[in-house]
Design a protein around this motif. Sequence first.
Motif, mmCIF file in Angstrom:
data_model
loop_
_atom_site.group_PDB
_atom_site.id
_atom_site.type_symbol
_atom_site.label_atom_id
_atom_site.label_comp_id
_atom_site.label_asym_id
_atom_site.label_seq_id
_atom_site.Cartn_x
_atom_site.Cartn_y
_atom_site.Cartn_z
ATOM 1 N N ALA A 27 0.610 -1.265 0.091
ATOM 2 C CA ALA A 27 -0.133 -0.038 0.173
ATOM 3 C C ALA A 27 0.732 1.231 0.129
ATOM 4 O O ALA A 27 0.632 2.286 -0.874
ATOM 5 C CB ALA A 27 -0.915 -0.031 1.285
ATOM 6 N N LEU A 28 1.802 1.196 0.981
ATOM 7 C CA LEU A 28 2.735 2.602 0.782
ATOM 8 C C LEU A 28 3.542 2.531 -0.332
ATOM 9 O O LEU A 28 3.734 3.773 -0.969
ATOM 10 C CB LEU A 28 3.716 2.399 2.301
ATOM 11 N N GLU A 29 4.000 1.595 -1.046
ATOM 12 C CA GLU A 29 4.659 1.685 -2.184
ATOM 13 C C GLU A 29 3.793 2.291 -3.504
ATOM 14 O O GLU A 29 4.172 2.884 -4.070
ATOM 15 C CB GLU A 29 5.482 0.523 -2.747
ATOM 16 N N SER A 30 2.518 1.900 -3.380
ATOM 17 C CA SER A 30 1.665 2.198 -4.313
ATOM 18 C C SER A 30 1.292 3.861 -3.982
ATOM 19 O O SER A 30 1.182 4.404 -5.287
ATOM 20 C CB SER A 30 0.231 1.504 -3.996
ATOM 21 N N VAL A 31 1.196 4.278 -2.832
ATOM 22 C CA VAL A 31 1.174 5.558 -2.475
ATOM 23 C C VAL A 31 2.248 6.547 -3.256
ATOM 24 O O VAL A 31 2.079 7.511 -4.033
ATOM 25 C CB VAL A 31 0.854 6.266 -0.999
ATOM 26 N N ARG A 32 3.406 5.950 -2.892
ATOM 27 C CA ARG A 32 4.519 6.668 -3.278
ATOM 28 C C ARG A 32 4.611 6.719 -5.065
ATOM 29 O O ARG A 32 4.848 7.721 -5.636
ATOM 30 C CB ARG A 32 5.729 6.230 -3.085
ATOM 31 N N MET A 33 4.339 5.536 -5.811
ATOM 32 C CA MET A 33 4.595 5.582 -7.076
ATOM 33 C C MET A 33 3.262 6.269 -7.717
ATOM 34 O O MET A 33 3.380 7.131 -8.658
ATOM 35 C CB MET A 33 4.550 4.312 -7.702
ATOM 36 N N ILE A 34 2.053 6.275 -7.211
ATOM 37 C CA ILE A 34 1.091 6.923 -7.998
ATOM 38 C C ILE A 34 1.399 8.552 -7.786
ATOM 39 O O ILE A 34 1.014 9.263 -8.850
ATOM 40 C CB ILE A 34 -0.372 6.488 -7.395
ATOM 41 N N THR A 35 1.657 8.839 -6.424
ATOM 42 C CA THR A 35 1.873 10.445 -6.300
ATOM 43 C C THR A 35 3.082 10.849 -7.431
ATOM 44 O O THR A 35 2.868 11.814 -7.867
ATOM 45 C CB THR A 35 2.354 10.499 -4.943
ATOM 46 N N ASN A 36 3.934 10.102 -7.460
ATOM 47 C CA ASN A 36 4.955 10.503 -8.338
ATOM 48 C C ASN A 36 4.839 10.396 -9.895
ATOM 49 O O ASN A 36 5.343 11.310 -10.533
ATOM 50 C CB ASN A 36 6.204 9.605 -8.096
ATOM 51 N N HIS A 37 3.834 9.737 -10.197
ATOM 52 C CA HIS A 37 3.571 9.591 -11.585
ATOM 53 C C HIS A 37 2.188 9.961 -12.235
ATOM 54 O O HIS A 37 2.080 10.171 -13.539
ATOM 55 C CB HIS A 37 3.984 8.298 -12.015
ATOM 56 N N LEU A 38 1.161 10.026 -11.454
ATOM 57 C CA LEU A 38 -0.076 10.305 -11.911
ATOM 58 C C LEU A 38 -0.296 11.693 -12.532
ATOM 59 O O LEU A 38 -0.888 11.702 -13.825
ATOM 60 C CB LEU A 38 -1.229 10.363 -10.575
ATOM 61 N N GLU A 39 0.401 12.808 -12.353
ATOM 62 C CA GLU A 39 0.227 14.087 -12.965
ATOM 63 C C GLU A 39 0.915 13.923 -14.430
ATOM 64 O O GLU A 39 0.267 14.519 -15.477
ATOM 65 C CB GLU A 39 1.235 15.047 -12.207
ATOM 66 N N ALA A 40 2.028 13.335 -14.409
ATOM 67 C CA ALA A 40 2.635 13.180 -15.675
ATOM 68 C C ALA A 40 1.865 12.268 -16.658
ATOM 69 O O ALA A 40 1.795 12.139 -18.104
ATOM 70 C CB ALA A 40 4.049 12.586 -15.786
ATOM 71 N N ALA A 41 1.225 10.994 -16.024
ATOM 72 C CA ALA A 41 0.250 10.323 -16.853
ATOM 73 C C ALA A 41 -0.653 10.661 -17.475
ATOM 74 O O ALA A 41 -1.322 10.131 -18.503
ATOM 75 C CB ALA A 41 0.076 8.942 -16.154
ATOM 76 N N VAL A 42 -1.344 11.797 -17.089
ATOM 77 C CA VAL A 42 -2.538 12.563 -17.670
ATOM 78 C C VAL A 42 -2.194 13.467 -18.856
ATOM 79 O O VAL A 42 -3.077 14.079 -19.496
ATOM 80 C CB VAL A 42 -3.467 13.209 -16.852
ATOM 81 N N GLN A 43 -1.066 13.860 -19.006
ATOM 82 C CA GLN A 43 -0.508 14.588 -19.823
ATOM 83 C C GLN A 43 -0.533 14.120 -21.488
ATOM 84 O O GLN A 43 -0.319 12.828 -21.693
ATOM 85 C CB GLN A 43 1.226 15.080 -19.795
ATOM 86 N N PRO A 44 -0.913 15.016 -22.506
ATOM 87 C CA PRO A 44 -0.906 14.525 -23.756
ATOM 88 C C PRO A 44 0.440 13.731 -24.412
ATOM 89 O O PRO A 44 0.490 12.665 -25.084
ATOM 90 C CB PRO A 44 -1.020 15.528 -24.709
ATOM 91 N N ASP A 45 1.766 14.161 -23.944
ATOM 92 C CA ASP A 45 3.053 13.863 -24.108
ATOM 93 C C ASP A 45 3.526 12.685 -23.378
ATOM 94 O O ASP A 45 4.746 12.453 -22.869
ATOM 95 C CB ASP A 45 3.972 14.924 -24.299
ATOM 96 N N ARG A 46 2.550 12.162 -22.294
ATOM 97 C CA ARG A 46 3.040 11.077 -21.328
ATOM 98 C C ARG A 46 3.854 9.978 -22.247
ATOM 99 O O ARG A 46 3.760 9.591 -23.289
ATOM 100 C CB ARG A 46 1.898 10.512 -20.738
ATOM 101 N N SER A 47 5.029 9.304 -21.344
ATOM 102 C CA SER A 47 5.512 8.372 -22.042
ATOM 103 C C SER A 47 5.290 7.265 -21.516
ATOM 104 O O SER A 47 4.378 6.865 -20.605
ATOM 105 C CB SER A 47 7.171 8.403 -21.407
ATOM 106 N N VAL A 48 5.754 6.089 -22.410
ATOM 107 C CA VAL A 48 5.208 4.684 -21.972
ATOM 108 C C VAL A 48 5.597 4.248 -20.669
ATOM 109 O O VAL A 48 4.907 3.875 -19.861
ATOM 110 C CB VAL A 48 5.876 3.804 -22.965
ATOM 111 N N GLU A 49 6.828 4.849 -20.219
ATOM 112 C CA GLU A 49 7.702 4.442 -18.986
ATOM 113 C C GLU A 49 6.768 5.045 -17.875
ATOM 114 O O GLU A 49 6.555 4.376 -16.928
ATOM 115 C CB GLU A 49 8.953 5.078 -18.788
ATOM 116 N N THR A 50 6.144 6.321 -18.056
ATOM 117 C CA THR A 50 5.015 6.947 -17.033
ATOM 118 C C THR A 50 3.763 5.815 -16.885
ATOM 119 O O THR A 50 3.492 5.602 -15.765
ATOM 120 C CB THR A 50 4.822 8.112 -17.524
#
Length: 396
Positions: free
Chosen positions: A223-246
């Motif tokens: 659960a804690l690792e999930s909070v960290r990962m989603i917090t770090n990547h969610l904003e970038a994931a909704v951008q039009p130029d998001r990467s596959v890595e994100t």
Amino acid sequence: MDTGMNKSLELRKFVVPELVMGQGASLLINRYAMHFGARKALLVTDKHLRKQPWFQEIIEAIEQAEIETHLFDDVSCNPKDYEVMIGAEQFLGEECDIIVAIGGGSPMDCAKGIGIVSTNGGHILDYVGVDEIKLPGPPLICIPTTAGTSADVSQFAIIADTSENIKKAIISKKVVPDLALIDNNPLKTMDPYLTACTGMDSLTHAIEACVSNARSDLTHVHALESVRMITNHLEAAVQPDRSVETLWEMMVGTLHAGFAFSNASLGAVHAMAHSLGGLYDLPHGECNGILLEKVIEANFQAAEPYFRQIAEKMDLSVANMNTEEACIALVERIRQLRRKVGIPDYLPMESIDEIALEKLTENALQDPCMVTNPKIMAKEEVKKIYGQLFKEKKQS
Ligand SMILES: [Fe+2]
């Protein structure tokens, strides 16, 4: 206050399916379907997904194994009881022997329901609740196409009871899929708002699992690792130029949340979101996103050490803050994230009357997810939170 120190020795179980993850995992469907001795697969999906190019590649891979397919794509957002029943009829009528779900939470939950009914008979709503399924269903392979719901790894299936307009939870080890093929390819076609909603759903899974009464040391790590990962990547994931890595980071973060909540269960956010989604047929992640801050405010003191850990994973330094300050900081952090990814402050309906408010509240209090909320929510408290989700609350 629950310090967590006495919880480590309580009996807990941990169930996850077999997973194959990485680029091209979905195209291994032929090999794995053959492992199950499959002759004919019921493909459960929705009408939007079947037009995607990667979808055709998956179908071709199945057909290469000389496995026949029957397509069932009558699955809507918030899968309905009658959709499950039609799917089960087709599974049996077409003499299928395996189910392949390709999609987000709706097709996967519908596929789980089809498996239950085709083996156990009766109506899908007969199996609502915890551990009500007698026999395991046919083999179920899930190919998730969103990073959020975790239905591909979870012990949950959420089905709408259309006679009462309530989403009901079926919770059982027997709805854990046999195999999840987790591929980055289908994620590329997820639209940004869906990414935001499923991402907030996933963050809610992680937070609710963290503070759940049924949490364990093992679920807590995920659960804690999930909070960290989603917090770090969610904003970038909704951008039009998001990467596959994100998108892949979001998918892995979602998996951690799925391992956690499938085994620790959820809480009041989900109980209230199920009630809302059933009554108004709203996207699940949107409901969770709008509810999350308000439920944290209500729960904070009941699970303060865990909420402080969550805050630290979201890059907040709360060690020197008192209870009120730490709660405000965490809620504000989540509010900023929600707004940045485009999820609104309020539900789309302007107002609610007293009768509907009463129905929403009663349904939420009956939801099995309420049982594992870190504190018992009073009826008036649930009602008050619901009232805050509408721009204007009208009394009838
Ligand atoms: Fe959820």
